[in-house]
Design an enzyme around this catalytic site. Structure first.
Site, PDB file in Angstrom:
ATOM      1  N   ASP A   1       8.260   2.154   1.723  1.00  0.00           N
ATOM      2  CA  ASP A   1       8.334   0.703   1.907  1.00  0.00           C
ATOM      3  C   ASP A   1       7.403   0.181   2.985  1.00  0.00           C
ATOM      4  O   ASP A   1       7.038  -0.986   3.000  1.00  0.00           O
ATOM      5  CB  ASP A   1       9.741   0.311   2.383  1.00  0.00           C
ATOM      6  CG  ASP A   1      10.771   0.407   1.281  1.00  0.00           C
ATOM      7  OD1 ASP A   1      10.393   0.292   0.111  1.00  0.00           O
ATOM      8  OD2 ASP A   1      11.952   0.588   1.614  1.00  0.00           O
TER       9      ASP A   1
HETATM   10  C1  BGC Z   1      12.683   1.111   5.254  1.00  0.00           C
HETATM   11  C2  BGC Z   1      12.604   0.429   6.549  1.00  0.00           C
HETATM   12  C3  BGC Z   1      11.884  -0.885   6.416  1.00  0.00           C
HETATM   13  C4  BGC Z   1      12.418  -1.711   5.286  1.00  0.00           C
HETATM   14  C5  BGC Z   1      11.474  -2.837   4.996  1.00  0.00           C
HETATM   15  C6  BGC Z   1      13.354   0.200   4.305  1.00  0.00           C
HETATM   16  O1  BGC Z   1      13.503   0.771   3.078  1.00  0.00           O
HETATM   17  O2  BGC Z   1      13.346   2.319   5.393  1.00  0.00           O
HETATM   18  O3  BGC Z   1      11.983   1.231   7.469  1.00  0.00           O
HETATM   19  O4  BGC Z   1      12.006  -1.580   7.582  1.00  0.00           O
HETATM   20  O5  BGC Z   1      12.622  -0.971   4.137  1.00  0.00           O
HETATM   21  O6  BGC Z   1      11.937  -3.684   4.054  1.00  0.00           O
HETATM   22  O1  IFM Z   2      11.913   4.441  -0.640  1.00  0.00           O
HETATM   23  C1  IFM Z   2      12.551   3.719   0.343  1.00  0.00           C
HETATM   24  C2  IFM Z   2      13.883   3.309  -0.179  1.00  0.00           C
HETATM   25  O2  IFM Z   2      13.764   2.521  -1.317  1.00  0.00           O
HETATM   26  C3  IFM Z   2      14.685   2.604   0.861  1.00  0.00           C
HETATM   27  N1  IFM Z   2      14.748   3.334   2.091  1.00  0.00           N
HETATM   28  C4  IFM Z   2      13.492   3.786   2.607  1.00  0.00           C
HETATM   29  C5  IFM Z   2      12.643   4.512   1.621  1.00  0.00           C
HETATM   30  C6  IFM Z   2      11.283   4.842   2.215  1.00  0.00           C
HETATM   31  O3  IFM Z   2      10.629   3.744   2.724  1.00  0.00           O
END
Ligand code: BGC
Ligand code: IFM
Length: 815
Positions: free
Chosen positions: A490
């Site tokens: 992400d």
């Molecule tokens: C990630 C976070 C990030 C977020 C952003 C999550 O899935 O683990 O690190 O801040 O998404 O939307």
């Molecule tokens: O892949 C993502 C997931 O969708 C949500 N938690 C963090 C992951 C890595 O950014």
């Protein structure tokens, strides 16, 4: 150091001191009604959707984290002493002993003070929208005891986001009604008339009174640690008008020496049908005709016991679908109980609700849910099926996806934007897992709308086709897939840039037009396209099979050409065409994700690249606490990379041990035949194997956490964000399907273990398409060469499906 121990027999984790490094939590509920409960009674409840139908309140950024919960106070009416048997919210009042048992969808907290023992069992019965608290109080003194019990919950005004912010309105809307000892929370009932909460008690003659207004119950300038009503020992029987509605019962308990008394409390959610004839529009009182019998049923001790037994039986049955006996106790415990359990919880809640996820920030993730079901589909395939249909119905007509949807409305939500270009591909993997497990290919003909628009229905199969198309329609300058806003990671926001120096990065706006490309999506595409090719072939669509295979091969070629860095797979190309995850970079030279996913897609298996990539992982990314996401960590913020570099080195996506990705490497290692390494990686992050270092690890030793701080972090080895993570499903898949090798395949059950070299073999029982397979793996060779299926020799490792109900003995021989 430990804070408790596993009770494997009971399938419980027993915490023996309340001051764990963080709240160690558990979940109540299995289907629609859910709650979080911590080892000190903290947590909250909701119906289906933690944002839109929150029953009880949580205060964000609280200290301690889990304050606010399902608290019971015990008061010694002779001395005025009072305490909470769950330690919180009265930590100043020391307990003589304490024990919390987190079991499968239930929690028991027991403690004593001054010769009075209280044990509370919390659980949500199957197929109901309520939770039960069964409190047992025992007098271990030599003389009689005159006690009072006070229950307490603080109601949330349903929409948790609004509840936490819109005070000028909310302080005026709260409404309750109390009838025959049941406290009804009916805020919103005026306008909607369709849902309310109730809180009842089994105490009848001993019920002294109730409270519903927080300020009155606690008293001015007091907190939950010393409620005035409890201190004085008398309920005020006050009806809340606005402010902060709560529910509290005051029950008197007289106990002879050695006597135990049981008091049940029931907290629940009810909905009236829209056309309820008992409840005409404008009605100000709650219609109790349907709900009162339900409440009464669950206030009955015998029913509570039955409900609890049923819950245990439910788990026996679910966990019975796969059990293993290996030489390693931590593996057995995780596979047989805790990892499977975490998979179910994660499947139910996606990333919505824990003490690390607020319940208001996210709904169900598109890619998340598709991965969660990989660890769950063998237990209840029907629920995986239902979930897939919900997810697919949020897919857009161009094949793209909302990143999330709300469980209550089942509509896509755009809260954190979309354009995560990997999303659609995960649908193929989710569906493939369902087909492998069930063999039910008619599923592909199920009509499913796009974006929930009526009339837009197309067979599920077409959704999968559009998923692949979505990638192929979006290729960048190197022929690799465009990353969009981000891929699985992400935080790798490669289309961000700022025209104005010093301005924060932009993502969504630039993402769609950006040309940044992802090697990860390329690898995922190869994997998904190969799956869809097999599926097409099984549907007799040979032409399509050929097309998908060719597309997979072409993409694999592109990866080898533009995604290979000499000793590992590159990660991406950014907006400016700069390579990421390459020896050319000063930091972020090697990333874990493409090493895992490309090999899973089969890229590099024939030409030695896979082995090289995995050796590079071992050399550069592996630490004793797990494999970090990338190295070297970004030491400063880089606008062209986005959020990933916003984290301090060693945390989260900036070189944390992002546990979700570790099993990809474990699987990849089994694919190149390296069982020792695969298993070694497995043990490094296995929570049970880390129990001894609980002080360092800090989160629960019975479930995986999303992240363990990496080697660049000052707190290397410290886990965060436990419970709701794709880590659960992927580790389950890695250990059960690849290391132990019991892998559902389209044509049957494959037994293809790749074990650590010291192991003589193992035993397992696996349900598959209605039959039961009792499996013994033996011999000392590297791979299974032949099977004895009910004594008959079959060369290779594929067990053909037996008729439902059959019990099949399988011996898998490694020569
Ligand atoms: C990630 C976070 C990030 C977020 C952003 C999550 O899935 O683990 O690190 O801040 O998404 O939307
Ligand atoms: O892949 C993502 C997931 O969708 C949500 N938690 C963090 C992951 C890595 O950014």
């Amino acid at each position: 150091m430990r804070y408790g121990q596993f009770d494997d027999e009971q399938r419980e984790y027993v915490i023996d001191r309340p001051d764990t490094p963080l709240p160690w939590i558990n979940y109540l509920g299995t289907d629609a009604y859910f709650g979080i409960v911590s080892n000190t009674g903290g947590g909250y409840s909701f119906y289906r959707d933690a944002r839109l139908r929150r029953l009880t309140r949580y205060r964000y950024n609280n200290a301690p984290l889990d304050l606010g919960g399902r608290y019971v106070y015990v008061r010694d009416d002779e001395t005025g002493d009072y305490w909470s048997p769950s330690w919180q919210p009265t930590p100043e009042r020391e307990l003589d002993d304490y024990e919390c048992r987190h079991g499968l969808s239930y929690t028991k907290i027991a403690s004593s003070r001054g010769g009075i023992r209280a044990e509370t069992l919390y659980f949500a019965p199957l197929n109901e929208t309520l939770e039960v608290w069964r409190v047992r109080v025992t007098n271990n003194r030599t003389k009689k005891a005159e006690l009072s019990l006070f229950s307490s919950v603080e109601f949330c005004l349903w929409d948790a986001q609004d509840d936490a912010t819109n005070y000028q309105r909310n302080f005026n809307t709260g409404q309750v009604e109390v009838v025959d000892g049941v406290i009804y929370h009916k805020t919103e009932y005026r306008e909607r008339r369709d849902h309310f909460a109730y809180f009842g008690t089994s105490a009848k003659d001993d019920l002294q009174g109730f409270d519903t207004q927080r300020e009155t119950f606690l008293g001015p300038y007091r907190g939950w640690d010393r409620p005035l009503v409890v201190e004085n020992g008398t309920a005020k029987n006050e009806i809340a008008h606005g402010w902060q509605p709560i529910g509290s019962h005051h029950v008197r308990v007289h106990l002879e020496p050695g006597e135990t008394r049981e008091v049940v409390f029931v907290l629940g959610y009810a909905e009236n049908p829209k056309d309820d004839k008992f409840d005409p529009p404008g009605s100000q009182t709650i219609n109790k005709t349907r709900v009162r019998p339900v409440i009464d049923r669950w206030l009955d001790s015998a029913q509570v016991q039955r409900g609890f037994d049923d819950l245990r039986a439910y788990w026996d049955q679910l966990l019975g679908s796969l059990t293993v006996q290996t030489p390693d106790g931590d593996t057995n415990r995780m596979v047989n109980v805790w990892n499977a359990y975490q998979c179910l919880v994660t499947f139910n809640l996606s990333r919505s609700t824990s003490f690390y996820e607020s319940g208001i920030g996210r709904g169900m993730g598109f890619r998340d849910s598709n991965q969660d079901l990989l660890g769950f589909v063998h237990m209840i395939p029907e629920r995986a099926r239902e979930r897939i249909l919900d997810i697919a119905a949020t897919q857009k007509a161009d094949g793209g996806a909302y990143h999330q949807y709300q469980p209550l409305t089942k509509r896509g939500n755009n809260d954190i934007g979309d354009g995560f270009n990997d999303d659609p591909l995960w649908l193929i993997l989710g569906v493939a897992a369902y087909l492998r497990e069930t063999g039910d290919h008619t599923f592909l003909d199920e009509p499913v709308p796009f974006d929930n628009v009526e009339g837009s229905e197309a067979p599920l199969y077409e959704h999968l086709q559009r998923s692949l198309r979505y990638t192929l329609d979006r290729l960048g300058p190197h022929g690799l897939p465009l990353i969009g806003r981000a891929d699985w990671n992400d935080c790798l926001n490669l289309n961000c840039f700022s025209d104005t120096p010093g301005e924060p990065f932009q993502t969504t706006e630039n993402a769609s037009g950006g040309v940044a490309e992802s090697v990860f999506i390329a690898g995922l595409f190869v994997l998904a396209a190969k799956e869809l090719a097999v599926i097409a072939g099984l549907r007799g669509q040979d032409g399509e099979e050929v097309v998908y295979r060719a597309a997979a091969e072409k993409m694999a070629g592109t990866i080898t050409e533009h995604g290979w860095d000499g000793a590992w797979f590159r990660r991406a190309y950014d907006f400016h065409g700069t390579v990421i995850g390459s020896g050319e970079n000063d930091e972020g030279q090697i990333f874990i994700e493409p090493q895992g996913i490309c090999v899973l897609g089969g890229v590099g298996l024939d030409d030695g690249l896979a082995v090289k990539a995995l050796d590079s992982v071992a050399e550069r990314l592996a630490t004793p606490h797990g494999i970090v996401l990338q190295q070297p960590a970004y030491s400063s913020y880089r606008i062209e990379l986005g959020e990933i570099s916003s984290y301090p080195p060693g945390y989260k996506e900036n070189a944390g041990i992002f546990c979700h990705t570790n099993p990809w490497i474990m699987i990849a290692e089994t694919m190149v035949g390296n069982g020792d390494r695969a298993y070694d990686y497995y043990r490094r992050i296995n929570p049970s194997a880390r129990e001894e270092i609980s002080e360092t690890h800090r989160t629960e030793p019975y479930v995986y956490a999303q992240m363990i701080a990496g080697r660049d972090a000052p707190t290397h080895g410290e886990a965060k964000n436990s419970w709701l993570t794709g880590t659960a499903a992927w580790n389950f898949v890695a250990i059960t399907q690849w290391i132990l090798g019991i892998r559902p395949d389209f044509a049957g059950l494959r037994i293809d273990p790749v074990l650590p070299s010291g192991w003589p073999g193992f035993e397992a029982t696996r349900g598959f398409r209605g039959a039961t397979y009792e499996i013994t793996v033996r011999g000392t060779g590297a791979r299974v060469t032949y099977l004895l299926v009910d004594g008959e020799r079959i060369d290779g490792n594929l067990v053909p499906p037996a008729p439902p109900g059959a019990v099949v003995r399988v011996e898998a021989i490694r020569e």
